[in-house]
Design a protein around this motif. Structure first.
Motif, mmCIF file in Angstrom:
data_model
loop_
_atom_site.group_PDB
_atom_site.id
_atom_site.type_symbol
_atom_site.label_atom_id
_atom_site.label_comp_id
_atom_site.label_asym_id
_atom_site.label_seq_id
_atom_site.Cartn_x
_atom_site.Cartn_y
_atom_site.Cartn_z
ATOM 1 N N GLY A 173 3.906 11.212 8.202
ATOM 2 C CA GLY A 173 3.633 11.432 9.625
ATOM 3 C C GLY A 173 4.918 11.516 10.427
ATOM 4 N N TYR A 174 5.855 10.643 10.125
ATOM 5 C CA TYR A 174 7.147 10.659 10.811
ATOM 6 C C TYR A 174 7.877 11.967 10.522
ATOM 7 C CZ TYR A 174 11.795 9.138 12.294
ATOM 8 O OH TYR A 174 13.021 9.034 12.905
ATOM 9 N N ARG A 175 7.876 12.374 9.279
ATOM 10 C CA ARG A 175 8.536 13.632 8.902
ATOM 11 C C ARG A 175 7.856 14.822 9.585
ATOM 12 N NH1 ARG A 175 11.859 14.219 4.898
ATOM 13 N NH2 ARG A 175 10.842 16.128 4.147
ATOM 14 N N GLN A 176 6.540 14.838 9.584
ATOM 15 C CA GLN A 176 5.815 15.946 10.191
ATOM 16 C C GLN A 176 6.043 16.000 11.701
ATOM 17 O OE1 GLN A 176 2.061 14.925 8.361
ATOM 18 N NE2 GLN A 176 2.277 16.542 6.833
ATOM 19 N N ASN A 177 6.151 14.847 12.345
ATOM 20 C CA ASN A 177 6.465 14.813 13.780
ATOM 21 C C ASN A 177 7.855 15.350 14.072
ATOM 22 O OD1 ASN A 177 3.993 13.720 14.458
ATOM 23 N ND2 ASN A 177 4.738 11.623 14.547
ATOM 24 N N ASN A 178 8.686 15.423 13.037
ATOM 25 C CA ASN A 178 10.041 15.949 13.171
ATOM 26 C C ASN A 178 10.191 17.308 12.493
ATOM 27 O OD1 ASN A 178 12.039 13.868 14.490
ATOM 28 N ND2 ASN A 178 10.522 12.691 13.342
ATOM 29 N N GLY A 179 9.066 17.998 12.281
ATOM 30 C CA GLY A 179 9.077 19.363 11.769
ATOM 31 C C GLY A 179 9.325 19.502 10.284
ATOM 32 N N LEU A 180 9.121 18.429 9.519
ATOM 33 C CA LEU A 180 9.365 18.460 8.081
ATOM 34 C C LEU A 180 8.073 18.265 7.301
ATOM 35 C CD1 LEU A 180 12.530 16.221 8.211
ATOM 36 C CD2 LEU A 180 12.501 18.666 7.706
ATOM 37 N N GLY A 181 8.132 18.524 6.017
ATOM 38 C CA GLY A 181 6.957 18.397 5.167
ATOM 39 C C GLY A 181 6.662 16.961 4.767
ATOM 40 N N ALA A 182 5.452 16.784 4.298
ATOM 41 C CA ALA A 182 4.963 15.474 3.850
ATOM 42 C C ALA A 182 5.572 15.112 2.493
ATOM 43 C CB ALA A 182 3.447 15.497 3.749
ATOM 44 N N VAL A 183 5.432 13.849 2.130
ATOM 45 C CA VAL A 183 5.834 13.365 0.812
ATOM 46 C C VAL A 183 4.617 12.752 0.137
ATOM 47 C CG1 VAL A 183 8.261 12.982 1.381
ATOM 48 C CG2 VAL A 183 6.614 11.138 1.750
ATOM 49 N N THR A 184 4.622 12.813 -1.187
ATOM 50 C CA THR A 184 3.567 12.182 -1.974
ATOM 51 C C THR A 184 4.206 11.203 -2.956
ATOM 52 O OG1 THR A 184 3.598 13.994 -3.594
ATOM 53 C CG2 THR A 184 1.981 14.152 -1.798
ATOM 54 N N ILE A 185 3.416 10.241 -3.368
ATOM 55 C CA ILE A 185 3.887 9.203 -4.291
ATOM 56 C C ILE A 185 4.119 9.800 -5.679
ATOM 57 C CG2 ILE A 185 3.181 7.078 -5.482
ATOM 58 C CD1 ILE A 185 4.006 6.659 -2.584
ATOM 59 N N ASP A 186 5.226 9.404 -6.291
ATOM 60 C CA ASP A 186 5.557 9.816 -7.652
ATOM 61 C C ASP A 186 5.699 8.561 -8.519
ATOM 62 O OD1 ASP A 186 6.767 12.030 -9.545
ATOM 63 O OD2 ASP A 186 8.020 10.225 -9.710
ATOM 64 N N ASP B 282 0.861 -1.183 0.000
ATOM 65 C CA ASP B 282 0.000 0.000 0.000
ATOM 66 C C ASP B 282 0.900 1.236 0.000
ATOM 67 O OD1 ASP B 282 -1.797 2.051 0.458
ATOM 68 O OD2 ASP B 282 -2.466 1.310 2.416
ATOM 69 N N ALA B 283 1.222 1.729 -1.193
ATOM 70 C CA ALA B 283 2.141 2.856 -1.331
ATOM 71 C C ALA B 283 1.589 4.109 -0.656
ATOM 72 C CB ALA B 283 2.435 3.126 -2.801
ATOM 73 N N ALA B 284 0.291 4.346 -0.786
ATOM 74 C CA ALA B 284 -0.307 5.526 -0.145
ATOM 75 C C ALA B 284 -0.202 5.425 1.373
ATOM 76 C CB ALA B 284 -1.766 5.688 -0.574
ATOM 77 N N GLY B 285 -0.411 4.230 1.905
ATOM 78 C CA GLY B 285 -0.265 4.017 3.344
ATOM 79 C C GLY B 285 1.169 4.224 3.795
ATOM 80 N N ALA B 286 2.128 3.759 2.985
ATOM 81 C CA ALA B 286 3.544 3.958 3.300
ATOM 82 C C ALA B 286 3.889 5.443 3.271
ATOM 83 C CB ALA B 286 4.410 3.186 2.315
ATOM 84 N N ALA B 287 3.384 6.153 2.269
ATOM 85 C CA ALA B 287 3.636 7.595 2.184
ATOM 86 C C ALA B 287 3.042 8.318 3.389
ATOM 87 C CB ALA B 287 3.074 8.164 0.881
ATOM 88 N N SER B 288 1.870 7.875 3.822
ATOM 89 C CA SER B 288 1.245 8.474 4.999
ATOM 90 C C SER B 288 2.102 8.229 6.247
ATOM 91 C CB SER B 288 -0.159 7.896 5.184
ATOM 92 O OG SER B 288 -0.758 8.412 6.345
ATOM 93 N N MET B 289 2.631 7.018 6.373
ATOM 94 C CA MET B 289 3.476 6.686 7.523
ATOM 95 C C MET B 289 4.755 7.536 7.522
ATOM 96 S SD MET B 289 5.304 3.069 8.433
ATOM 97 C CE MET B 289 4.067 2.327 9.453
ATOM 98 N N ILE B 290 5.425 7.623 6.371
ATOM 99 C CA ILE B 290 6.658 8.400 6.261
ATOM 100 C C ILE B 290 6.352 9.885 6.462
ATOM 101 C CG2 ILE B 290 8.562 9.062 4.726
ATOM 102 C CD1 ILE B 290 8.643 6.111 5.788
#
Length: 169
Positions: free
Chosen positions: A52-65, A42-50
């Motif tokens: 969330g981790y980035r956002q918890n560390n003050g960084l922006g989200a990623v989207t699937i390419d 589930d690539a969208a689920g993986a992107a959501s997990m990554i």
């Protein structure tokens, strides 16, 4: 006195604590085993997990390419076919990224093998300083991820995650 709505909320919360799943409830996709021929990541689920981790560390989200997804899949397939965990098994990362069709200003790659679920792969990356640094790379906004099952290998599942920032020139 608890109203009817409050009682319903309390019942739902208590049911959630029981550890049992009711009909129609599924475990999150990041716990699904990739160690079988019919597994689909589930690539969208993986992107959501990554993300969330980035956002918890003050960084922006990623989207699937799509191009990064193909590049991650090719790297995981190359590792699986050779039963070898190696960034350069399909060529140097920078050359593979350039050849992917994704115009990157920046790119990082995490690979792993032997983890059966996205949750396990994520935990392994999070607990490794160099992989953690890649997941927390500044400026990246796009992601590709793949898990390839190789039943006859010692690892069974080969993972690749590519995070990149587009070159807007």
């Amino acid at each position: 006195m608890i109203g009817r709505a409050g009682l319903c909320v309390a019942v739902v919360l208590l049911a959630g604590c029981s550890g049992e799943r009711g009909p129609g409830t599924e475990q999150p996709s990041f716990y699904n085993s990739m160690a079988n021929a019919n597994a689909k990541l589930d690539a969208a689920g993986a992107a959501s997990m990554i993300s969330g981790y980035r956002q918890n560390n003050g960084l922006g989200a990623v989207t699937i390419d799509p191009e990064l997804m193909k590049a991650a899949e090719a790297q995981s397939r190359a590792m699986a076919s050779r039963n070898k965990l190696d960034h350069d098994v399909a060529g140097p990362f920078t050359k593979r990224l350039q050849a992917s069709g994704f115009a990157a200003a920046k790119g990082v790659e995490n690979i792993s093998a032997g983890y059966h679920t996205m949750a396990e792969a994520f935990s392994g990356w999070r607990d490794s300083p160099s992989h953690r640094a890649n997941m927390l790379a500044s400026g990246v906004t796009k992601m590709g991820i793949a898990a390839v099952y190789a039943p006859n290998s010692k690892y069974k599942v080969f993972w690749t995650m590519i995070l990149a920032a587009p070159d807007h020139r």
